[in-house]
Scaffold this motif. Structure first.
Motif, PDB file in Angstrom:
ATOM      1  N   PRO A   3      38.589  36.051  49.943  1.00 11.11           N
ATOM      2  CA  PRO A   3      38.384  35.498  48.593  1.00 11.11           C
ATOM      3  C   PRO A   3      38.261  36.563  47.497  1.00 11.11           C
ATOM      4  N   PHE A   4      39.196  37.515  47.472  1.00 11.84           N
ATOM      5  CA  PHE A   4      39.163  38.562  46.442  1.00 11.84           C
ATOM      6  C   PHE A   4      40.554  38.777  45.855  1.00 11.84           C
ATOM      7  N   CYS A   5      40.596  39.034  44.554  1.00 11.26           N
ATOM      8  CA  CYS A   5      41.834  39.417  43.867  1.00 11.26           C
ATOM      9  C   CYS A   5      41.486  40.479  42.833  1.00 11.26           C
ATOM     10  N   LYS A   6      42.457  41.340  42.531  1.00 10.12           N
ATOM     11  CA  LYS A   6      42.224  42.345  41.483  1.00 10.12           C
ATOM     12  C   LYS A   6      42.123  41.684  40.111  1.00 10.12           C
ATOM     13  N   GLN A   7      42.969  40.676  39.892  1.00  9.51           N
ATOM     14  CA  GLN A   7      42.928  39.932  38.627  1.00  9.51           C
ATOM     15  C   GLN A   7      43.391  38.507  38.871  1.00  9.51           C
ATOM     16  N   ALA A   8      43.074  37.623  37.934  1.00 13.26           N
ATOM     17  CA  ALA A   8      43.384  36.201  38.112  1.00 13.26           C
ATOM     18  C   ALA A   8      44.763  35.879  37.546  1.00 13.26           C
ATOM     19  N   CYS A   9      45.651  35.317  38.385  1.00  6.73           N
ATOM     20  CA  CYS A   9      46.944  34.827  37.885  1.00  6.73           C
ATOM     21  C   CYS A   9      46.680  33.567  37.053  1.00  6.73           C
ATOM     22  N   HIS A  10      47.440  33.399  36.004  1.00  8.47           N
ATOM     23  CA  HIS A  10      47.166  32.315  35.055  1.00  8.47           C
ATOM     24  C   HIS A  10      47.346  30.905  35.642  1.00  8.47           C
ATOM     25  N   TYR A  11      48.135  30.787  36.710  1.00  9.88           N
ATOM     26  CA  TYR A  11      48.424  29.463  37.275  1.00  9.88           C
ATOM     27  C   TYR A  11      47.557  29.132  38.478  1.00  9.88           C
ATOM     28  N   CYS A  12      46.746  30.084  38.959  1.00  7.79           N
ATOM     29  CA  CYS A  12      46.104  29.940  40.270  1.00  7.79           C
ATOM     30  C   CYS A  12      44.780  29.172  40.193  1.00  7.79           C
ATOM     31  N   ASP A  13      44.622  28.201  41.132  1.00  3.28           N
ATOM     32  CA  ASP A  13      43.329  27.498  41.214  1.00  3.28           C
ATOM     33  C   ASP A  13      42.694  27.677  42.597  1.00  3.28           C
ATOM     34  N   PHE A  14      43.151  28.694  43.357  1.00  4.66           N
ATOM     35  CA  PHE A  14      42.531  28.983  44.657  1.00  4.66           C
ATOM     36  C   PHE A  14      41.174  29.639  44.436  1.00  4.66           C
ATOM     37  N   HIS A  15      40.366  29.644  45.491  1.00  5.98           N
ATOM     38  CA  HIS A  15      39.038  30.245  45.368  1.00  5.98           C
ATOM     39  C   HIS A  15      39.109  31.752  45.608  1.00  5.98           C
ATOM     40  N   PHE A  16      38.636  32.529  44.611  1.00  2.00           N
ATOM     41  CA  PHE A  16      38.590  33.991  44.763  1.00  2.00           C
ATOM     42  C   PHE A  16      37.631  34.571  43.730  1.00  2.00           C
ATOM     43  N   SER A  17      37.295  35.835  43.927  1.00  7.85           N
ATOM     44  CA  SER A  17      36.483  36.573  42.964  1.00  7.85           C
ATOM     45  C   SER A  17      37.225  37.859  42.613  1.00  7.85           C
ATOM     46  N   THR A  18      37.130  38.284  41.347  1.00  7.31           N
ATOM     47  CA  THR A  18      37.770  39.551  40.979  1.00  7.31           C
ATOM     48  C   THR A  18      36.789  40.723  41.115  1.00  7.31           C
ATOM     49  N   SER A  19      35.583  40.427  41.573  1.00  8.75           N
ATOM     50  CA  SER A  19      34.612  41.490  41.830  1.00  8.75           C
ATOM     51  C   SER A  19      34.643  41.832  43.317  1.00  8.75           C
ATOM     52  N   LEU A  20      35.031  43.073  43.630  1.00 11.44           N
ATOM     53  CA  LEU A  20      35.176  43.473  45.040  1.00 11.44           C
ATOM     54  C   LEU A  20      33.895  44.101  45.605  1.00 11.44           C
ATOM     55  N   GLY A  21      32.824  44.028  44.814  1.00 10.62           N
ATOM     56  CA  GLY A  21      31.572  44.671  45.225  1.00 10.62           C
ATOM     57  C   GLY A  21      31.010  44.181  46.556  1.00 10.62           C
ATOM     58  N   LYS A  22      31.215  42.887  46.848  1.00 13.16           N
ATOM     59  CA  LYS A  22      30.641  42.315  48.080  1.00 13.16           C
ATOM     60  C   LYS A  22      31.664  42.225  49.217  1.00 13.16           C
ATOM     61  N   LYS A  23      32.720  43.025  49.116  1.00 13.01           N
ATOM     62  CA  LYS A  23      33.800  42.930  50.116  1.00 13.01           C
ATOM     63  C   LYS A  23      33.302  43.244  51.523  1.00 13.01           C
ATOM     64  N   GLU A  24      32.529  44.295  51.643  1.00 12.45           N
ATOM     65  CA  GLU A  24      32.056  44.731  52.976  1.00 12.45           C
ATOM     66  C   GLU A  24      31.170  43.659  53.625  1.00 12.45           C
ATOM     67  N   ILE A  25      30.232  43.124  52.838  1.00 10.51           N
ATOM     68  CA  ILE A  25      29.310  42.107  53.366  1.00 10.51           C
ATOM     69  C   ILE A  25      30.067  40.807  53.681  1.00 10.51           C
ATOM     70  N   MET A  26      31.144  40.528  52.901  1.00 10.20           N
ATOM     71  CA  MET A  26      31.971  39.345  53.153  1.00 10.20           C
ATOM     72  C   MET A  26      32.706  39.486  54.490  1.00 10.20           C
ATOM     73  N   ILE A  27      33.239  40.658  54.758  1.00  8.95           N
ATOM     74  CA  ILE A  27      33.961  40.874  56.029  1.00  8.95           C
ATOM     75  C   ILE A  27      33.008  40.674  57.213  1.00  8.95           C
ATOM     76  N   THR A  28      31.801  41.169  57.078  1.00  8.34           N
ATOM     77  CA  THR A  28      30.787  40.976  58.133  1.00  8.34           C
ATOM     78  C   THR A  28      30.513  39.484  58.336  1.00  8.34           C
ATOM     79  N   ALA A  29      30.427  38.727  57.228  1.00 10.75           N
ATOM     80  CA  ALA A  29      30.166  37.283  57.312  1.00 10.75           C
ATOM     81  C   ALA A  29      31.343  36.548  57.957  1.00 10.75           C
ATOM     82  N   ILE A  30      32.560  36.940  57.613  1.00 12.98           N
ATOM     83  CA  ILE A  30      33.763  36.323  58.205  1.00 12.98           C
ATOM     84  C   ILE A  30      33.778  36.551  59.721  1.00 12.98           C
ATOM     85  N   CYS A  31      33.457  37.768  60.125  1.00  6.81           N
ATOM     86  CA  CYS A  31      33.399  38.079  61.570  1.00  6.81           C
ATOM     87  C   CYS A  31      32.310  37.259  62.260  1.00  6.81           C
TER      88      CYS A  31
END
Length: 396
Positions: free
Chosen positions: A28-56
């Motif tokens: 659920p991360f993107c560098k920036q939001a595409c104007h047409y996209c309504d998928f779930h994501f965040s443009t803040s990558l700060g919690k990427k590491e903790i998210m990967i641990t949660a996915i595992c």
């Protein structure tokens, strides 16, 4: 539809184990939001590491849900999975292999954006378990990419495919048609450019205006012209004709593949096989129930840390399952089997279907071949609307 290809040839080609299942991983991360996209994501990558641990951890918590079904496909979607490092991808895949039975030659796809696919990254991915790339090109024209607020430019779009084809055999690209002010000539040029790279799979979608997106606001304010449905239909017809001439099989409404390169992951969805959706907002399906995870990164992480899977579940009624089969069947080369409807749902469902289908058969939008109902070439672009008219709202 490819002239020498039918649903029987397709069924033979995808001879995947009918008992196999799939795992979808939502990054659920993107560098920036595409104007047409309504998928779930965040443009803040700060919690990427903790998210990967949660996915595992979620993969571990849910390891018994698939009843020992072997995993035939693993799909990294998003968001933008190519923002992950190779170490993070490996961490997730190692968890899958540790807790699930994975077939010897699974299809493992990574969705990627051109700006993430440096030559170094492509080489690293090619030496990993990833064996299929799905690249979000969308357009080879700068003005289209700017309108959609894509993170890459036209040069990156071409360069990444040139380089990826040197290291990957199984590549798919996404293209979008029906973009405001896109002429037929520009769409044809987009397709000619795509075909020049000799890639084996293309997914192509009409630009749609989703609620609460930037695109919806821009159109409402007159900054961007509204979507032209007639132009989108023309683009679709051009797409089908050009890819048919280039020996692609139009095996699903939005998907075109060379023989032996159909997406095994997507095909499994359309054939109603079980899949496990991991990560925030991901959906799962087991033939009887559908569930979906919470679309909120902090709440998802917190729940998983407490060993709880934050998902809602819906038990599908017979009518739900019938409607779903109609929708997926009409979108694909498989069509809808009347005998399957009779066997799985009962005579009343088959009668309803044939009664509702009659007017579309008379208008040459549907055709009955043997015991199968198919969308005709004329009806292809309208297939979702036709399917919804064949649905059952309530059958006493």
């Amino acid at each position: 539809m490819h002239s020498n290809y039918d649903h029987i040839a397709f069924q033979k080609e995808i001879k995947a184990d009918p008992s196999s299942a799939s795992i979808y991983i939502h990054i659920p991360f993107c560098k920036q939001a595409c104007h047409y996209c309504d998928f779930h994501f965040s443009t803040s990558l700060g919690k990427k590491e903790i998210m990967i641990t949660a996915i595992c951890r979620e993969l571990e918590l849910r390891k018994n849900e698939l009843d020992q079904q072997p995993i035939a496909t693993i799909y990294f979607g998003g968001g933008t999975p190519s923002v992950l490092s190779q170490l993070e991808i490996d961490q997730i895949l190692d968890t899958v292999y540790k807790h699930y039975i994975v077939l010897d030659t699974p299809e493992i796809t990574l969705e990627a954006n051109p700006d993430d696919l440096s030559l170094k990254t492509i080489k690293t991915l090619a030496s990993s378990k990833i064996n299929r790339l799905s690249i979000g090109i969308q357009s080879f024209f700068e003005e289209d990419l700017k309108l959609m607020n894509r993170a890459h430019n036209a040069i990156e779009a071409k360069t990444c495919i040139e380089q990826a084809t040197q290291y990957f055999d199984n590549i798919s690209i996404d293209l979008i048609y029906g973009i405001p002010e896109m002429s037929d000539a520009r769409w044809i040029k987009n397709l000619e450019t795509a075909l020049s790279f000799d890639i084996p799979h293309i997914s192509s979608y009409a630009l749609t205006v989703e609620p609460k997106t930037a695109l919806e606001r821009f159109i409402a304010k007159g900054i961007v012209p509204p979507i032209n449905d007639e132009a989108a239909q023309r683009h679709f017809e051009i797409l089908v004709a050009m890819l048919n001439d280039a020996d692609f099989v139009h095996y699903e409404l939005s998907n075109f593949g060379k023989s032996a390169y159909f997406s095994q992951n997507n095909t499994a969805y359309w054939l109603g096989k079980s899949y496990l959706g991991i990560g925030p907002s991901a959906h799962s399906y087991n033939g009887k129930e559908r569930s979906w995870n919470i679309s909120n990164n902090p709440k998802y992480i917190k729940a998983i840390q407490q060993n709880e899977v934050p998902k809602e579940t819906e038990v599908l009624t017979t009518t739900d399952r019938y409607n779903e089969y109609i929708m997926t069947g009409l979108r694909t080369i498989c069509g809808v089997s009347i005998s399957k409807i009779t066997n799985d749902f009962g005579d009343s469902y088959a009668k309803h279907l044939l009664l509702q289908a009659q007017k579309y058969i008379e208008e040459d939008l549907l055709q009955l071949k043997g015991a199968y109902l198919f969308v005709t070439p004329k009806g292809k672009f309208l297939s979702d609307g036709i399917a919804s008219d064949l649905f059952l709202v309530n059958l006493k």
